[in-house]
Design an enzyme around this catalytic site. Structure first.
Site, PDB file in Angstrom:
ATOM      1  N   ASP A  90     -12.762  13.336   8.943  1.00 22.00           N
ATOM      2  CA  ASP A  90     -11.927  12.172   8.645  1.00 22.00           C
ATOM      3  C   ASP A  90     -10.475  12.619   8.621  1.00 22.00           C
ATOM      4  O   ASP A  90     -10.178  13.810   8.499  1.00 22.00           O
ATOM      5  CB  ASP A  90     -12.308  11.541   7.300  1.00 22.00           C
ATOM      6  CG  ASP A  90     -11.896  10.077   7.199  1.00 22.00           C
ATOM      7  OD1 ASP A  90     -12.750   9.197   7.392  1.00 22.00           O
ATOM      8  OD2 ASP A  90     -10.694   9.813   6.967  1.00 22.00           O
ATOM      9  N   ARG A 108       0.819  -1.228   0.000  1.00 21.09           N
ATOM     10  CA  ARG A 108       0.000   0.000   0.000  1.00 21.09           C
ATOM     11  C   ARG A 108       0.847   1.271   0.000  1.00 21.09           C
ATOM     12  O   ARG A 108       0.443   2.284  -0.554  1.00 21.09           O
ATOM     13  CB  ARG A 108      -0.925  -0.007   1.200  1.00 21.09           C
ATOM     14  CG  ARG A 108      -2.029  -1.033   1.041  1.00 21.09           C
ATOM     15  CD  ARG A 108      -3.075  -0.838   2.072  1.00 21.09           C
ATOM     16  NE  ARG A 108      -4.237  -1.658   1.792  1.00 21.09           N
ATOM     17  CZ  ARG A 108      -5.374  -1.578   2.464  1.00 21.09           C
ATOM     18  NH1 ARG A 108      -5.487  -0.709   3.431  1.00 21.09           N
ATOM     19  NH2 ARG A 108      -6.382  -2.351   2.177  1.00 21.09           N
TER      20      ARG A 108
HETATM   21  C1  LIG Z   1     -14.029   2.010   6.843  1.00 23.65           C
HETATM   22  S1  LIG Z   1     -14.156   3.762   6.849  1.00 23.65           S
HETATM   23  C2  LIG Z   1     -15.744   3.969   7.651  1.00 23.65           C
HETATM   24  C3  LIG Z   1     -16.616   4.959   6.939  1.00 23.65           C
HETATM   25  C4  LIG Z   1     -18.049   5.090   7.518  1.00 23.65           C
HETATM   26  N1  LIG Z   1     -18.019   5.529   8.886  1.00 23.65           N
HETATM   27  C5  LIG Z   1     -18.801   3.789   7.381  1.00 23.65           C
HETATM   28  O1  LIG Z   1     -19.045   3.116   8.375  1.00 23.65           O
HETATM   29  O2  LIG Z   1     -19.132   3.411   6.248  1.00 23.65           O
HETATM   30  C6  LIG Z   1     -13.001   4.196   8.169  1.00 23.65           C
HETATM   31  C7  LIG Z   1     -12.567   5.656   8.112  1.00 23.65           C
HETATM   32  O3  LIG Z   1     -11.950   5.989   9.352  1.00 23.65           O
HETATM   33  C8  LIG Z   1     -10.919   6.916   9.081  1.00 23.65           C
HETATM   34  N2  LIG Z   1      -9.968   6.932  10.202  1.00 23.65           N
HETATM   35  C9  LIG Z   1      -9.140   5.947  10.610  1.00 23.65           C
HETATM   36  N3  LIG Z   1      -8.392   6.358  11.647  1.00 23.65           N
HETATM   37  C10 LIG Z   1      -8.772   7.638  11.915  1.00 23.65           C
HETATM   38  C11 LIG Z   1      -8.364   8.606  12.869  1.00 23.65           C
HETATM   39  N4  LIG Z   1      -7.399   8.355  13.779  1.00 23.65           N
HETATM   40  N5  LIG Z   1      -8.947   9.819  12.842  1.00 23.65           N
HETATM   41  C12 LIG Z   1      -9.913  10.090  11.931  1.00 23.65           C
HETATM   42  N6  LIG Z   1     -10.341   9.219  10.999  1.00 23.65           N
HETATM   43  C13 LIG Z   1      -9.771   8.000  10.988  1.00 23.65           C
HETATM   44  C14 LIG Z   1     -10.303   6.412   7.795  1.00 23.65           C
HETATM   45  O4  LIG Z   1      -9.602   7.435   7.114  1.00 23.65           O
HETATM   46  C15 LIG Z   1     -11.542   5.922   7.032  1.00 23.65           C
HETATM   47  O5  LIG Z   1     -12.031   6.893   6.145  1.00 23.65           O
END
Ligand SMILES: C[S@@+](CC[C@H](N)C(=O)[O-])C[C@H]1O[C@@H](n2cnc3c(N)ncnc32)[C@H](O)[C@@H]1O
Length: 298
Positions: free
Chosen positions: A167, A58
């Site tokens: 995000d 990645r």
């Molecule tokens: C799998 S997506 C979930 C999207 C949506 N909440 C859903 O359930 O469909 C996870 C998201 O969490 C964000 N994320 C992960 N770690 C994070 C952090 N420390 N602070 C903010 N966002 C974070 C990632 O960038 C990603 O866009």
């Protein structure tokens, strides 16, 4: 439909494609150890030893974008400018997978249970504040906005309503801001909602649709690392943090749930993803439905 620029969309799409890890620099022990510690400390994401190939694959794209030929140079960049690189690193290693009305029972609960309750308790005016924490490319906050707009309109409510969508990933947020989605990805959106809440693209934008400006108005999109300081005051009536903490270690989750409790009104709601749980991690909430938690004290 006005002419949308699709850079964000294309970027997020291509972001999902993984490169083969075989042709390119190799992620050695020391660099992988550093990356694991860095990601845990700054993003809360616990990467197991077995994730080395995945991380290598990645991050190759990111190395190439930066013109770097070794992982050591990338680690140096992280050491010298951790804040500057954090979003791109997180985008590369975490998944942004999401969809409109994912885990639809949560939206039904908002429409059928919470909104009538909120309309009743806030009938003399007031504010309704929701937070989509980890909103990825925006499908979650926009789906919430559809539900809110429909119910508020049906009741002729003028409630001051906003959804904060945050995000860590700049690529994901660019797509959310653009609000342009492929029709192929709208499986969860009913035909009626597609007609009502999307502007169909034509000509070279055939197959794409832009989110309706009314929904865009309700949603405020901001970058935020959940592990860092939060600039907003709150309080929120409900927080959606779904499919985000799944990668976090236990102490990080515990701390985050405590902070969410501090950001919610008494009796406010926290929604987690289908494979996430607060079990044994917080006394601030009670479980009241399928991955639906209510803050104690109201
Ligand atoms: C799998 S997506 C979930 C999207 C949506 N909440 C859903 O359930 O469909 C996870 C998201 O969490 C964000 N994320 C992960 N770690 C994070 C952090 N420390 N602070 C903010 N966002 C974070 C990632 O960038 C990603 O866009």
């Amino acid at each position: 439909m006005s002419t949308p620029t699709l850079d964000g969309l294309n970027q997020a799409r291509s972001n999902r494609a993984e490169l083969p890890a075989s042709n390119g620099p190799v992620l050695g022990d020391a660099d992988f150890r550093f990356l694991r510690e860095f990601v845990l400390q700054h993003c809360g994401i616990a990467l197991g030893e077995h994730k080395r190939q995945l991380v290598q694959g990645r991050l190759l794209r990111r190395l190439r974008a930066l013109g770097l030929t070794e992982f050591g140079s990338y680690c140096e960049r992280l050491r010298s400018d951790p804040e500057g690189e954090m979003g791109d690193l997180a985008s590369a290693i975490s998944t942004n997978v999401t969809s409109f009305f994912r885990e639809v029972h949560h939206y039904d609960f908002v429409a059928d249970t919470l909104l009538p309750q909120w309309l009743q308790s806030k009938r003399d005016g007031g504010r309704l504040r929701l937070w989509s924490a980890g909103c990825s490319t925006g499908e979650e906050p926009y789906a919430l906005a559809m539900v809110l707009a429909e119910v508020l309109e049906k009741h002729g409510s003028t409630l001051d309503t906003r959804i904060l969508a945050t995000d860590l990933s700049p690529q994901a947020l660019a797509v959310a801001r653009e609000g342009v989605y492929s029709l192929e990805r709208m499986g969860g959106v009913s035909r009626e909602r597609q007609r009502r809440w999307f502007l169909r693209g034509e000509g070279s934008f055939d197959g794409l649709a832009r989110i309706h400006p009314r929904l865009r108005e309700l949603v405020s999109i901001q970058p935020l690392n959940l592990l860092h300081d939060w600039p907003m005051q709150g309080p929120f009536d409900a927080i959606f943090c779904r499919n985000v903490v799944i990668y976090f270690d236990q102490p990080t989750k515990q701390k985050l749930f405590r902070r969410y409790a501090g950001m919610l009104v008494p009796g406010g709601y926290l929604f987690l993803g289908h494979s996430e749980s607060m079990h044994g991690l917080s006394d601030d909430f009670e479980l009241i439905g399928r991955t639906i938690y209510r803050k104690r004290g109201a």
